[in-house]
Scaffold this motif. Structure first.
Motif, PDB file in Angstrom:
ATOM      1  N   SER A 171      -3.230   4.788 -23.085  1.00  0.00           N
ATOM      2  CA  SER A 171      -3.190   4.501 -21.654  1.00  0.00           C
ATOM      3  C   SER A 171      -2.102   5.375 -21.027  1.00  0.00           C
ATOM      4  CB  SER A 171      -2.889   3.023 -21.399  1.00  0.00           C
ATOM      5  OG  SER A 171      -2.832   2.752 -20.019  1.00  0.00           O
ATOM      6  N   VAL A 172      -2.523   6.356 -20.230  1.00  0.00           N
ATOM      7  CA  VAL A 172      -1.592   7.337 -19.656  1.00  0.00           C
ATOM      8  C   VAL A 172      -1.298   6.955 -18.210  1.00  0.00           C
ATOM      9  CG1 VAL A 172      -1.245   9.757 -19.053  1.00  0.00           C
ATOM     10  CG2 VAL A 172      -2.432   9.152 -21.174  1.00  0.00           C
ATOM     11  N   SER A 173      -0.016   6.885 -17.870  1.00  0.00           N
ATOM     12  CA  SER A 173       0.392   6.524 -16.518  1.00  0.00           C
ATOM     13  C   SER A 173       1.587   7.372 -16.108  1.00  0.00           C
ATOM     14  CB  SER A 173       0.743   5.034 -16.434  1.00  0.00           C
ATOM     15  OG  SER A 173       1.807   4.722 -17.325  1.00  0.00           O
ATOM     16  N   PHE A 174       2.075   7.155 -14.884  1.00  0.00           N
ATOM     17  CA  PHE A 174       3.171   7.946 -14.328  1.00  0.00           C
ATOM     18  C   PHE A 174       4.358   7.060 -13.999  1.00  0.00           C
ATOM     19  CE2 PHE A 174      -0.391  10.664 -13.812  1.00  0.00           C
ATOM     20  CZ  PHE A 174       0.121  11.942 -13.956  1.00  0.00           C
ATOM     21  N   ARG A 175       5.546   7.592 -14.249  1.00  0.00           N
ATOM     22  CA  ARG A 175       6.761   6.878 -13.886  1.00  0.00           C
ATOM     23  C   ARG A 175       7.136   7.129 -12.444  1.00  0.00           C
ATOM     24  NH1 ARG A 175       8.446   8.989 -18.937  1.00  0.00           N
ATOM     25  NH2 ARG A 175       9.643  10.598 -17.867  1.00  0.00           N
ATOM     26  N   GLY A 176       6.681   8.225 -11.876  1.00  0.00           N
ATOM     27  CA  GLY A 176       7.032   8.570 -10.501  1.00  0.00           C
ATOM     28  C   GLY A 176       6.306   7.685  -9.515  1.00  0.00           C
ATOM     29  N   VAL A 177       6.736   7.732  -8.245  1.00  0.00           N
ATOM     30  CA  VAL A 177       6.127   6.915  -7.206  1.00  0.00           C
ATOM     31  C   VAL A 177       5.509   7.774  -6.107  1.00  0.00           C
ATOM     32  CG1 VAL A 177       7.672   4.975  -7.586  1.00  0.00           C
ATOM     33  CG2 VAL A 177       8.345   6.759  -6.002  1.00  0.00           C
ATOM     34  N   SER A 178       5.450   9.099  -6.317  1.00  0.00           N
ATOM     35  CA  SER A 178       4.951   9.986  -5.268  1.00  0.00           C
ATOM     36  C   SER A 178       3.485   9.733  -4.954  1.00  0.00           C
ATOM     37  CB  SER A 178       5.139  11.450  -5.690  1.00  0.00           C
ATOM     38  OG  SER A 178       4.446  11.696  -6.917  1.00  0.00           O
ATOM     39  N   GLY A 179       2.704   9.235  -5.940  1.00  0.00           N
ATOM     40  CA  GLY A 179       1.287   9.003  -5.708  1.00  0.00           C
ATOM     41  C   GLY A 179       0.972   7.580  -5.285  1.00  0.00           C
ATOM     42  N   VAL A 180       1.998   6.769  -4.982  1.00  0.00           N
ATOM     43  CA  VAL A 180       1.791   5.369  -4.636  1.00  0.00           C
ATOM     44  C   VAL A 180       1.980   5.183  -3.137  1.00  0.00           C
ATOM     45  CG1 VAL A 180       2.573   3.014  -4.999  1.00  0.00           C
ATOM     46  CG2 VAL A 180       2.555   4.625  -6.919  1.00  0.00           C
ATOM     47  N   ASP A 181       0.989   4.570  -2.507  1.00  0.00           N
ATOM     48  CA  ASP A 181       1.062   4.267  -1.078  1.00  0.00           C
ATOM     49  C   ASP A 181       1.569   2.832  -0.932  1.00  0.00           C
ATOM     50  OD1 ASP A 181       0.802   4.087   1.606  1.00  0.00           O
ATOM     51  OD2 ASP A 181      -1.320   4.639   1.703  1.00  0.00           O
ATOM     52  N   THR A 182       2.728   2.660  -0.307  1.00  0.00           N
ATOM     53  CA  THR A 182       3.352   1.342  -0.197  1.00  0.00           C
ATOM     54  C   THR A 182       2.979   0.698   1.136  1.00  0.00           C
ATOM     55  OG1 THR A 182       5.202   2.074  -1.554  1.00  0.00           O
ATOM     56  CG2 THR A 182       5.530   0.089  -0.239  1.00  0.00           C
ATOM     57  N   LYS A 183       2.548  -0.578   1.056  1.00  0.00           N
ATOM     58  CA  LYS A 183       2.187  -1.341   2.245  1.00  0.00           C
ATOM     59  C   LYS A 183       3.028  -2.620   2.280  1.00  0.00           C
ATOM     60  CE  LYS A 183      -1.442   1.244   3.446  1.00  0.00           C
ATOM     61  NZ  LYS A 183      -1.524   1.987   4.709  1.00  0.00           N
ATOM     62  N   GLU A 184       3.481  -2.975   3.482  1.00  0.00           N
ATOM     63  CA  GLU A 184       4.252  -4.210   3.658  1.00  0.00           C
ATOM     64  C   GLU A 184       3.703  -4.971   4.848  1.00  0.00           C
ATOM     65  OE1 GLU A 184       8.871  -5.640   4.433  1.00  0.00           O
ATOM     66  OE2 GLU A 184       8.416  -3.580   3.863  1.00  0.00           O
ATOM     67  N   LYS A 185       3.367  -6.254   4.634  1.00  0.00           N
ATOM     68  CA  LYS A 185       2.768  -7.053   5.691  1.00  0.00           C
ATOM     69  C   LYS A 185       3.392  -8.444   5.730  1.00  0.00           C
ATOM     70  CE  LYS A 185      -0.333  -4.317   7.528  1.00  0.00           C
ATOM     71  NZ  LYS A 185      -0.309  -3.961   8.957  1.00  0.00           N
ATOM     72  N   MET A 186       3.386  -9.038   6.941  1.00  0.00           N
ATOM     73  CA  MET A 186       3.815 -10.420   7.100  1.00  0.00           C
ATOM     74  C   MET A 186       2.688 -11.353   6.676  1.00  0.00           C
ATOM     75  SD  MET A 186       6.496 -12.161   8.298  1.00  0.00           S
ATOM     76  CE  MET A 186       7.291 -11.159   9.561  1.00  0.00           C
ATOM     77  N   GLU A 187       3.029 -12.434   6.021  1.00  0.00           N
ATOM     78  CA  GLU A 187       2.034 -13.385   5.539  1.00  0.00           C
ATOM     79  C   GLU A 187       1.163 -13.876   6.694  1.00  0.00           C
ATOM     80  OE1 GLU A 187       1.939 -17.135   2.391  1.00  0.00           O
ATOM     81  OE2 GLU A 187       3.802 -16.558   3.388  1.00  0.00           O
ATOM     82  N   GLY A 188      -0.167 -13.900   6.459  1.00  0.00           N
ATOM     83  CA  GLY A 188      -1.127 -14.329   7.473  1.00  0.00           C
ATOM     84  C   GLY A 188      -1.783 -13.187   8.203  1.00  0.00           C
ATOM     85  N   ASN A 189      -1.147 -12.017   8.225  1.00  0.00           N
ATOM     86  CA  ASN A 189      -1.712 -10.856   8.911  1.00  0.00           C
ATOM     87  C   ASN A 189      -2.664 -10.093   7.995  1.00  0.00           C
ATOM     88  OD1 ASN A 189      -0.227 -11.393  11.204  1.00  0.00           O
ATOM     89  ND2 ASN A 189       1.497 -10.109  10.585  1.00  0.00           N
ATOM     90  N   PRO A 190      -3.764  -9.551   8.524  1.00  0.00           N
ATOM     91  CA  PRO A 190      -4.689  -8.755   7.696  1.00  0.00           C
ATOM     92  C   PRO A 190      -4.149  -7.346   7.472  1.00  0.00           C
ATOM     93  CG  PRO A 190      -5.472  -8.803   9.946  1.00  0.00           C
ATOM     94  CD  PRO A 190      -4.250  -9.680   9.910  1.00  0.00           C
ATOM     95  N   PHE A 191      -4.645  -6.701   6.428  1.00  0.00           N
ATOM     96  CA  PHE A 191      -4.335  -5.280   6.245  1.00  0.00           C
ATOM     97  C   PHE A 191      -5.530  -4.586   5.617  1.00  0.00           C
ATOM     98  CE2 PHE A 191      -2.666  -7.254   2.348  1.00  0.00           C
ATOM     99  CZ  PHE A 191      -3.240  -6.476   1.369  1.00  0.00           C
ATOM    100  N   ILE A 192      -5.594  -3.263   5.810  1.00  0.00           N
ATOM    101  CA  ILE A 192      -6.707  -2.453   5.313  1.00  0.00           C
ATOM    102  C   ILE A 192      -6.158  -1.365   4.403  1.00  0.00           C
ATOM    103  CG2 ILE A 192      -8.593  -0.890   5.931  1.00  0.00           C
ATOM    104  CD1 ILE A 192      -8.873  -2.369   8.550  1.00  0.00           C
ATOM    105  N   LEU A 193      -6.771  -1.197   3.246  1.00  0.00           N
ATOM    106  CA  LEU A 193      -6.453  -0.110   2.318  1.00  0.00           C
ATOM    107  C   LEU A 193      -7.557   0.940   2.465  1.00  0.00           C
ATOM    108  CD1 LEU A 193      -5.440  -2.253  -0.799  1.00  0.00           C
ATOM    109  CD2 LEU A 193      -3.999  -1.444   1.095  1.00  0.00           C
ATOM    110  N   TYR A 224       3.165  -5.461  -0.549  1.00  0.00           N
ATOM    111  CA  TYR A 224       4.123  -6.563  -0.539  1.00  0.00           C
ATOM    112  C   TYR A 224       3.851  -7.422   0.685  1.00  0.00           C
ATOM    113  CZ  TYR A 224       8.451  -9.214  -0.503  1.00  0.00           C
ATOM    114  OH  TYR A 224       9.363 -10.236  -0.502  1.00  0.00           O
ATOM    115  N   VAL A 225       3.517  -8.700   0.463  1.00  0.00           N
ATOM    116  CA  VAL A 225       3.260  -9.649   1.539  1.00  0.00           C
ATOM    117  C   VAL A 225       4.400 -10.663   1.546  1.00  0.00           C
ATOM    118  CG1 VAL A 225       1.654 -11.342   2.501  1.00  0.00           C
ATOM    119  CG2 VAL A 225       0.768  -9.355   1.258  1.00  0.00           C
ATOM    120  N   HIS A 226       5.079 -10.822   2.696  1.00  0.00           N
ATOM    121  CA  HIS A 226       6.236 -11.723   2.754  1.00  0.00           C
ATOM    122  C   HIS A 226       6.110 -12.644   3.953  1.00  0.00           C
ATOM    123  CE1 HIS A 226       8.010  -9.461   6.139  1.00  0.00           C
ATOM    124  NE2 HIS A 226       7.506  -8.399   5.539  1.00  0.00           N
ATOM    125  N   GLY A 227       6.752 -13.803   3.860  1.00  0.00           N
ATOM    126  CA  GLY A 227       6.780 -14.762   4.949  1.00  0.00           C
ATOM    127  C   GLY A 227       8.042 -14.613   5.777  1.00  0.00           C
TER     128      GLY A 227
END
Length: 416
Positions: free
Chosen positions: A231-253, A348-351
Protein backbone atom coordinates in the motif's frame (compact mmCIF):
# COMPACT_ATOMS: atom_id res chain seq x y z
CA UNK A 1 -26.14 -23.89 -46.57
CA UNK A 2 -27.31 -21.20 -44.17
CA UNK A 3 -28.71 -23.83 -41.79
CA UNK A 4 -25.42 -25.76 -41.96
CA UNK A 5 -23.42 -22.65 -41.06
CA UNK A 6 -25.69 -21.90 -38.13
CA UNK A 7 -25.41 -25.49 -36.93
CA UNK A 8 -21.62 -25.31 -37.09
CA UNK A 9 -21.72 -22.06 -35.11
CA UNK A 10 -23.94 -23.60 -32.43
CA UNK A 11 -21.58 -26.57 -32.27
CA UNK A 12 -18.64 -24.25 -31.68
CA UNK A 13 -20.59 -22.49 -28.94
CA UNK A 14 -21.30 -25.79 -27.23
CA UNK A 15 -17.65 -26.78 -27.46
CA UNK A 16 -16.62 -23.45 -25.89
CA UNK A 17 -19.17 -23.86 -23.13
CA UNK A 18 -17.74 -27.26 -22.27
CA UNK A 19 -14.14 -26.09 -22.33
CA UNK A 20 -13.06 -27.81 -25.56
CA UNK A 21 -11.72 -24.73 -27.36
CA UNK A 22 -8.56 -22.72 -26.72
CA UNK A 23 -7.83 -20.62 -23.66
CA UNK A 24 -10.09 -17.61 -23.07
CA UNK A 25 -8.88 -14.14 -22.22
CA UNK A 26 -8.09 -13.98 -18.52
CA UNK A 27 -8.14 -10.84 -16.40
CA UNK A 28 -6.88 -10.69 -12.84
CA UNK A 29 -8.79 -8.48 -10.40
CA UNK A 30 -7.70 -7.80 -6.82
CA UNK A 31 -10.05 -6.25 -4.27
CA UNK A 32 -9.77 -5.55 -0.57
CA UNK A 33 -12.26 -7.39 1.64
CA UNK A 34 -15.33 -5.26 2.24
CA UNK A 35 -14.94 -3.18 -0.93
CA UNK A 36 -17.03 -3.53 -4.09
CA UNK A 37 -15.61 -4.78 -7.37
CA UNK A 38 -17.07 -4.50 -10.87
CA UNK A 39 -16.31 -7.01 -13.65
CA UNK A 40 -16.73 -5.13 -16.92
CA UNK A 41 -18.08 -6.77 -20.08
CA UNK A 42 -16.98 -4.02 -22.46
CA UNK A 43 -20.19 -4.41 -24.50
CA UNK A 44 -23.79 -3.17 -24.63
CA UNK A 45 -26.60 -5.58 -23.75
CA UNK A 46 -28.85 -4.40 -26.58
CA UNK A 47 -26.25 -5.57 -29.11
CA UNK A 48 -26.18 -9.19 -27.92
CA UNK A 49 -28.63 -12.03 -27.35
CA UNK A 50 -27.32 -13.29 -24.02
CA UNK A 51 -24.75 -12.35 -21.39
CA UNK A 52 -24.16 -15.07 -18.80
CA UNK A 53 -21.91 -15.10 -15.72
CA UNK A 54 -20.66 -18.37 -14.17
CA UNK A 55 -18.67 -19.37 -11.09
CA UNK A 56 -18.89 -23.11 -11.49
CA UNK A 57 -22.64 -22.62 -11.98
CA UNK A 58 -24.89 -19.94 -13.49
CA UNK A 59 -24.48 -16.82 -11.37
CA UNK A 60 -26.20 -14.08 -13.40
CA UNK A 61 -27.91 -13.64 -16.76
CA UNK A 62 -29.26 -10.84 -18.91
CA UNK A 63 -30.46 -10.83 -22.52
CA UNK A 64 -30.69 -8.11 -25.13
CA UNK A 65 -34.32 -7.13 -24.60
CA UNK A 66 -34.04 -7.44 -20.79
CA UNK A 67 -36.80 -10.06 -20.73
CA UNK A 68 -34.62 -12.64 -18.97
CA UNK A 69 -32.65 -11.30 -16.00
CA UNK A 70 -31.51 -13.14 -12.90
CA UNK A 71 -28.79 -13.05 -10.23
CA UNK A 72 -27.68 -15.55 -7.58
CA UNK A 73 -30.65 -17.48 -6.11
CA UNK A 74 -32.91 -16.31 -8.98
CA UNK A 75 -30.63 -18.18 -11.38
CA UNK A 76 -29.90 -21.14 -9.12
CA UNK A 77 -32.41 -21.91 -6.41
CA UNK A 78 -30.01 -24.16 -4.54
CA UNK A 79 -27.55 -21.47 -3.53
CA UNK A 80 -27.66 -18.11 -1.76
CA UNK A 81 -23.94 -17.62 -1.69
CA UNK A 82 -24.02 -13.88 -2.35
CA UNK A 83 -27.28 -13.04 -0.53
CA UNK A 84 -28.21 -9.92 -2.45
CA UNK A 85 -24.64 -8.69 -2.95
CA UNK A 86 -24.74 -8.94 -6.75
CA UNK A 87 -25.83 -6.20 -9.13
CA UNK A 88 -26.11 -6.31 -12.92
CA UNK A 89 -25.70 -3.21 -15.07
CA UNK A 90 -28.66 -3.34 -17.48
CA UNK A 91 -26.83 -1.28 -20.11
CA UNK A 92 -23.60 -3.31 -20.24
CA UNK A 93 -24.23 -6.56 -18.36
CA UNK A 94 -21.25 -5.77 -16.11
CA UNK A 95 -21.40 -7.54 -12.75
CA UNK A 96 -20.75 -5.81 -9.42
CA UNK A 97 -20.01 -7.77 -6.24
CA UNK A 98 -20.66 -5.64 -3.16
CA UNK A 99 -19.16 -6.03 0.33
CA UNK A 100 -16.71 -8.67 -0.89
CA UNK A 101 -15.57 -11.53 1.33
CA UNK A 102 -12.57 -13.83 1.04
CA UNK A 103 -14.96 -16.63 0.01
CA UNK A 104 -15.79 -14.62 -3.13
CA UNK A 105 -12.31 -15.30 -4.57
CA UNK A 106 -12.33 -17.46 -7.69
CA UNK A 107 -12.75 -17.50 -11.47
CA UNK A 108 -15.80 -15.69 -12.82
CA UNK A 109 -16.50 -16.68 -16.43
CA UNK A 110 -18.34 -14.36 -18.82
CA UNK A 111 -20.10 -15.78 -21.91
CA UNK A 112 -21.41 -13.35 -24.53
CA UNK A 113 -23.46 -14.74 -27.43
CA UNK A 114 -25.05 -13.02 -30.41
CA UNK A 115 -26.36 -14.17 -33.79
CA UNK A 116 -22.94 -14.62 -35.31
CA UNK A 117 -20.38 -14.69 -32.53
CA UNK A 118 -19.48 -16.11 -29.17
CA UNK A 119 -16.84 -14.80 -26.77
CA UNK A 120 -15.54 -15.86 -23.40
CA UNK A 121 -13.65 -13.94 -20.73
CA UNK A 122 -12.43 -15.10 -17.34
CA UNK A 123 -11.97 -12.80 -14.34
CA UNK A 124 -9.74 -14.21 -11.60
CA UNK A 125 -10.91 -12.37 -8.50
CA UNK A 126 -8.68 -12.25 -5.42
CA UNK A 127 -10.22 -10.86 -2.24
CA UNK A 128 -7.48 -9.88 0.18
CA UNK A 129 -7.47 -8.73 3.79
CA UNK A 130 -5.36 -5.93 5.21
CA UNK A 131 -3.14 -7.89 7.61
CA UNK A 132 -0.70 -8.92 4.86
CA UNK A 133 -0.24 -5.45 3.38
CA UNK A 134 3.18 -3.79 3.45
CA UNK A 135 2.76 -0.03 3.87
CA UNK A 136 5.20 2.16 1.96
CA UNK A 137 5.20 5.96 2.04
CA UNK A 138 7.30 8.67 0.44
CA UNK A 139 7.46 12.36 -0.38
CA UNK A 140 6.58 13.63 -3.83
CA UNK A 141 9.64 13.45 -6.11
CA UNK A 142 11.28 10.59 -4.19
CA UNK A 143 11.89 7.06 -5.49
CA UNK A 144 10.19 4.08 -3.85
CA UNK A 145 11.26 0.43 -4.22
CA UNK A 146 8.82 -2.43 -3.64
CA UNK A 147 10.98 -5.44 -2.76
CA UNK A 148 9.85 -8.85 -3.96
CA UNK A 149 12.02 -10.83 -1.51
CA UNK A 150 12.73 -13.52 -4.16
CA UNK A 151 14.98 -14.23 -7.15
CA UNK A 152 13.58 -14.17 -10.67
CA UNK A 153 15.56 -17.25 -11.76
CA UNK A 154 13.68 -19.28 -9.14
CA UNK A 155 10.21 -18.24 -10.33
CA UNK A 156 8.31 -18.98 -13.52
CA UNK A 157 6.68 -15.58 -13.74
CA UNK A 158 6.37 -12.38 -11.67
CA UNK A 159 3.68 -9.81 -12.41
CA UNK A 160 3.01 -6.42 -10.83
CA UNK A 161 -0.47 -4.85 -10.71
CA UNK A 162 -1.70 -1.44 -9.58
CA UNK A 163 -5.36 -1.46 -8.54
CA UNK A 164 -5.89 -4.55 -10.71
CA UNK A 165 -4.10 -3.20 -13.83
CA UNK A 166 -0.89 -4.93 -14.95
CA UNK A 167 2.09 -2.54 -14.92
CA UNK A 168 5.16 -4.84 -15.02
CA UNK A 169 6.10 -8.46 -15.83
CA UNK A 170 9.21 -10.64 -15.91
CA UNK A 171 9.66 -14.40 -16.35
CA UNK A 172 12.39 -16.85 -15.35
CA UNK A 173 14.59 -16.68 -18.47
CA UNK A 174 13.77 -12.98 -19.01
CA UNK A 175 12.30 -13.66 -22.44
CA UNK A 176 9.23 -11.71 -21.34
CA UNK A 177 9.81 -8.33 -19.72
CA UNK A 178 7.55 -5.29 -19.80
CA UNK A 179 6.76 -2.17 -17.81
CA UNK A 180 3.96 0.39 -18.04
CA UNK A 181 2.90 1.01 -21.66
CA UNK A 182 4.64 -2.20 -22.81
CA UNK A 183 2.28 -4.18 -20.53
CA UNK A 184 -0.89 -2.24 -21.31
CA UNK A 185 -2.02 0.62 -23.47
CA UNK A 186 -1.54 3.31 -20.85
CA UNK A 187 1.37 5.63 -20.13
CA UNK A 188 0.50 6.35 -16.54
CA UNK A 189 4.10 6.23 -15.29
CA UNK A 190 5.77 7.52 -18.48
CA UNK A 191 9.13 5.82 -18.05
CA UNK A 192 9.23 6.13 -14.25
CA UNK A 193 9.17 2.37 -13.57
CA UNK A 194 12.31 0.25 -13.20
CA UNK A 195 12.25 -3.53 -12.85
CA UNK A 196 15.17 -5.33 -11.18
CA UNK A 197 15.98 -8.27 -13.47
CA UNK A 198 17.55 -10.31 -10.65
CA UNK A 199 14.83 -9.94 -8.02
CA UNK A 200 11.79 -8.62 -9.88
CA UNK A 201 11.57 -5.74 -7.38
CA UNK A 202 9.82 -2.66 -8.72
CA UNK A 203 11.10 0.91 -8.34
CA UNK A 204 8.86 3.92 -8.93
CA UNK A 205 10.92 7.03 -9.64
CA UNK A 206 9.90 10.67 -9.17
CA UNK A 207 6.66 9.63 -7.48
CA UNK A 208 3.57 11.82 -7.64
CA UNK A 209 0.32 11.82 -5.67
CA UNK A 210 -1.39 9.88 -8.49
CA UNK A 211 0.95 6.93 -7.80
CA UNK A 212 -0.79 6.18 -4.49
CA UNK A 213 -2.66 2.89 -4.39
CA UNK A 214 -2.39 -0.85 -3.85
CA UNK A 215 0.43 -2.59 -5.71
CA UNK A 216 0.12 -6.37 -5.92
CA UNK A 217 2.96 -8.74 -6.82
CA UNK A 218 1.75 -12.11 -8.16
CA UNK A 219 4.42 -14.83 -8.22
CA UNK A 220 3.85 -18.00 -10.25
CA UNK A 221 6.20 -20.90 -9.55
CA UNK A 222 5.31 -24.26 -11.07
CA UNK A 223 1.61 -23.36 -11.08
CA UNK A 224 1.72 -22.39 -7.42
CA UNK A 225 0.68 -18.80 -6.86
CA UNK A 226 1.63 -16.43 -4.08
CA UNK A 227 1.09 -12.71 -3.76
CA UNK A 228 2.43 -9.74 -1.87
CA UNK A 229 0.58 -6.46 -1.47
CA UNK A 230 2.09 -3.00 -1.00
CA UNK A 231 0.00 0.00 0.00
CA UNK A 232 1.81 3.10 -1.30
CA UNK A 233 0.91 6.52 0.11
CA UNK A 234 2.40 9.99 0.60
CA UNK A 235 3.58 11.77 3.72
CA UNK A 236 3.20 15.19 2.13
CA UNK A 237 -0.01 17.22 2.17
CA UNK A 238 0.37 19.06 -1.15
CA UNK A 239 -2.19 16.79 -2.83
CA UNK A 240 -4.79 17.10 -0.05
CA UNK A 241 -7.66 19.56 -0.32
CA UNK A 242 -8.66 20.69 3.18
CA UNK A 243 -12.27 21.63 3.94
CA UNK A 244 -13.63 23.13 7.17
CA UNK A 245 -17.34 23.54 7.89
CA UNK A 246 -19.61 24.45 10.79
CA UNK A 247 -21.82 21.61 11.99
CA UNK A 248 -25.22 21.61 10.23
CA UNK A 249 -23.99 23.38 7.09
CA UNK A 250 -23.76 21.46 3.77
CA UNK A 251 -20.58 21.18 1.74
CA UNK A 252 -19.67 19.95 -1.75
CA UNK A 253 -16.54 18.04 -2.78
CA UNK A 254 -15.97 18.87 -6.46
CA UNK A 255 -14.45 16.35 -8.88
CA UNK A 256 -13.54 18.83 -11.63
CA UNK A 257 -14.58 16.31 -14.34
CA UNK A 258 -17.58 15.15 -16.37
CA UNK A 259 -18.86 11.62 -15.67
CA UNK A 260 -19.64 10.84 -19.32
CA UNK A 261 -15.89 11.02 -20.02
CA UNK A 262 -15.03 8.40 -17.36
CA UNK A 263 -15.66 4.69 -16.84
CA UNK A 264 -16.29 4.94 -13.12
CA UNK A 265 -16.29 7.54 -10.34
CA UNK A 266 -16.06 6.34 -6.73
CA UNK A 267 -16.07 8.08 -3.36
CA UNK A 268 -14.57 6.54 -0.22
CA UNK A 269 -14.83 7.74 3.37
CA UNK A 270 -11.92 6.59 5.55
CA UNK A 271 -11.42 3.68 3.13
CA UNK A 272 -15.13 2.64 2.95
CA UNK A 273 -16.99 2.92 -0.37
CA UNK A 274 -19.91 5.34 0.10
CA UNK A 275 -21.08 6.17 -3.44
CA UNK A 276 -20.30 5.21 -7.02
CA UNK A 277 -21.45 6.21 -10.51
CA UNK A 278 -20.78 4.71 -13.94
CA UNK A 279 -20.42 6.98 -16.94
CA UNK A 280 -19.12 4.46 -19.48
CA UNK A 281 -20.39 5.16 -23.00
CA UNK A 282 -23.15 7.28 -21.52
CA UNK A 283 -24.33 10.81 -22.02
CA UNK A 284 -24.86 13.05 -19.02
CA UNK A 285 -28.51 12.12 -19.05
CA UNK A 286 -27.77 8.39 -19.30
CA UNK A 287 -25.15 8.17 -16.54
CA UNK A 288 -26.28 5.40 -14.21
CA UNK A 289 -25.66 4.94 -10.50
CA UNK A 290 -24.15 1.69 -9.34
CA UNK A 291 -24.85 2.82 -5.80
CA UNK A 292 -25.92 6.29 -4.77
CA UNK A 293 -25.92 6.06 -0.97
CA UNK A 294 -23.65 4.56 1.66
CA UNK A 295 -25.98 1.67 2.62
CA UNK A 296 -26.42 0.70 -1.06
CA UNK A 297 -22.65 0.55 -1.50
CA UNK A 298 -21.95 -1.13 1.82
CA UNK A 299 -24.80 -2.93 3.53
CA UNK A 300 -23.05 -2.84 6.89
CA UNK A 301 -23.15 0.93 7.27
CA UNK A 302 -25.78 3.67 7.30
CA UNK A 303 -23.47 6.37 8.50
CA UNK A 304 -24.88 9.18 6.36
CA UNK A 305 -28.54 8.02 6.33
CA UNK A 306 -29.74 9.80 3.19
CA UNK A 307 -27.51 12.86 3.62
CA UNK A 308 -25.39 12.11 0.53
CA UNK A 309 -26.07 13.45 -2.95
CA UNK A 310 -23.98 12.66 -6.03
CA UNK A 311 -24.35 14.90 -9.08
CA UNK A 312 -24.92 12.94 -12.32
CA UNK A 313 -22.98 15.17 -14.67
CA UNK A 314 -19.82 15.69 -12.56
CA UNK A 315 -19.81 13.00 -9.88
CA UNK A 316 -19.29 15.71 -7.25
CA UNK A 317 -20.40 14.74 -3.76
CA UNK A 318 -22.68 16.81 -1.51
CA UNK A 319 -23.20 16.13 2.20
CA UNK A 320 -26.12 17.84 3.93
CA UNK A 321 -26.93 18.39 7.61
CA UNK A 322 -23.29 17.80 8.51
CA UNK A 323 -22.17 16.43 11.87
CA UNK A 324 -18.80 16.39 13.58
CA UNK A 325 -18.72 12.61 12.96
CA UNK A 326 -18.51 13.41 9.22
CA UNK A 327 -14.95 14.66 9.74
CA UNK A 328 -12.32 12.50 8.06
CA UNK A 329 -10.61 11.69 4.78
CA UNK A 330 -12.74 11.50 1.62
CA UNK A 331 -11.02 9.88 -1.36
CA UNK A 332 -12.19 10.35 -4.95
CA UNK A 333 -11.17 7.63 -7.44
CA UNK A 334 -11.67 8.33 -11.14
CA UNK A 335 -11.27 5.44 -13.59
CA UNK A 336 -11.04 6.24 -17.29
CA UNK A 337 -9.92 4.31 -20.38
CA UNK A 338 -6.25 5.12 -19.94
CA UNK A 339 -5.63 5.92 -16.28
CA UNK A 340 -6.74 5.85 -12.67
CA UNK A 341 -6.50 9.09 -10.73
CA UNK A 342 -7.24 9.98 -7.13
CA UNK A 343 -8.02 13.13 -5.17
CA UNK A 344 -8.10 13.40 -1.40
CA UNK A 345 -10.18 15.78 0.71
CA UNK A 346 -9.52 16.27 4.42
CA UNK A 347 -12.79 17.44 5.99
CA UNK A 348 -13.21 18.92 9.46
CA UNK A 349 -16.73 19.59 10.77
CA UNK A 350 -16.94 21.52 14.07
CA UNK A 351 -19.67 22.95 16.27
CA UNK A 352 -19.93 26.38 17.86
CA UNK A 353 -18.86 25.11 21.29
CA UNK A 354 -16.13 22.81 20.01
CA UNK A 355 -12.46 23.38 20.67
CA UNK A 356 -10.80 25.76 18.21
CA UNK A 357 -9.17 24.26 15.16
CA UNK A 358 -5.49 24.83 14.36
CA UNK A 359 -6.57 27.42 11.78
CA UNK A 360 -8.64 29.24 14.38
CA UNK A 361 -5.80 29.06 16.91
CA UNK A 362 -3.54 30.70 14.33
CA UNK A 363 -6.03 33.52 13.85
CA UNK A 364 -6.41 33.96 17.62
CA UNK A 365 -2.64 34.09 18.05
CA UNK A 366 -2.26 36.68 15.29
CA UNK A 367 -4.99 38.85 16.83
CA UNK A 368 -3.39 38.54 20.28
CA UNK A 369 0.00 39.60 18.91
CA UNK A 370 -1.56 42.57 17.09
CA UNK A 371 -3.39 43.69 20.26
CA UNK A 372 -0.19 43.34 22.31
CA UNK A 373 1.74 45.47 19.81
CA UNK A 374 -0.96 48.15 19.85
CA UNK A 375 -1.01 48.19 23.66
CA UNK A 376 2.78 48.48 23.72
CA UNK A 377 2.70 51.43 21.31
CA UNK A 378 -0.01 53.13 23.41
CA UNK A 379 2.04 52.54 26.58
CA UNK A 380 5.18 54.00 25.01
CA UNK A 381 3.29 57.09 23.80
CA UNK A 382 1.65 57.52 27.22
CA UNK A 383 4.99 57.22 29.06
CA UNK A 384 6.61 59.65 26.64
CA UNK A 385 3.88 62.26 27.09
CA UNK A 386 3.82 61.80 30.87
CA UNK A 387 7.55 62.25 31.05
CA UNK A 388 7.33 65.34 28.85
CA UNK A 389 4.66 66.85 31.11
CA UNK A 390 6.76 66.10 34.19
CA UNK A 391 9.82 67.73 32.66
CA UNK A 392 7.73 70.77 31.74
CA UNK A 393 6.41 71.02 35.31
CA UNK A 394 9.92 70.75 36.75
CA UNK A 395 11.15 73.45 34.40
CA UNK A 396 8.30 75.75 35.39
CA UNK A 397 9.01 75.18 39.10
CA UNK A 398 12.67 76.00 38.64
CA UNK A 399 11.79 79.20 36.81
CA UNK A 400 9.49 80.26 39.64
CA UNK A 401 12.17 79.59 42.25
CA UNK A 402 14.72 81.59 40.30
CA UNK A 403 12.31 84.53 39.97
CA UNK A 404 11.53 84.50 43.73
CA UNK A 405 15.22 84.55 44.64
CA UNK A 406 15.79 87.70 42.61
CA UNK A 407 12.85 89.49 44.29
CA UNK A 408 14.12 88.74 47.83
CA UNK A 409 17.76 89.91 47.35
CA UNK A 410 18.72 93.36 49.29
CA UNK A 411 18.82 96.67 47.39
CA UNK A 412 22.44 97.71 46.85
CA UNK A 413 21.67 101.44 46.89
CA UNK A 414 20.01 101.19 50.30
CA UNK A 415 23.22 99.89 51.86
CA UNK A 416 25.02 103.08 51.12
Amino acid sequence: MKHVSRSLFLLLVCLRLHGVSGAAEKVRVAVKEGDSVTLYTGVQTNQHENINWYIGYLLARINGDLSNICTDVQCNEYTERFRGRLKLDYQTGSLTIMNTRNTDSGDYTLHITSDSSFSEKIFSVYVTGVSGVDKVSGMEGDSVTLNSGVQTNQQDRMTWYLNGIRIALINRNQSQICTDVQCNNTERFRGRLKLDHQTGSLTIMNITNTDSGEYTLLINNRNRFSEKIFSVSFRGVSGVDTKEKMEGNPFILNTGILTNQQLLVRWYYNGILITEISGENASIRDSSFICSADVQCNEDTERFRGRLKMYHHTGSLSITNTRNTDSGVYKLMIISDSRISEKIFSVYVHGESSCPTPFQLGIYAAVAVAVAVILLIVAVIYCYKRRARRNEANRTERDKQASGAEDSSPDQDALF
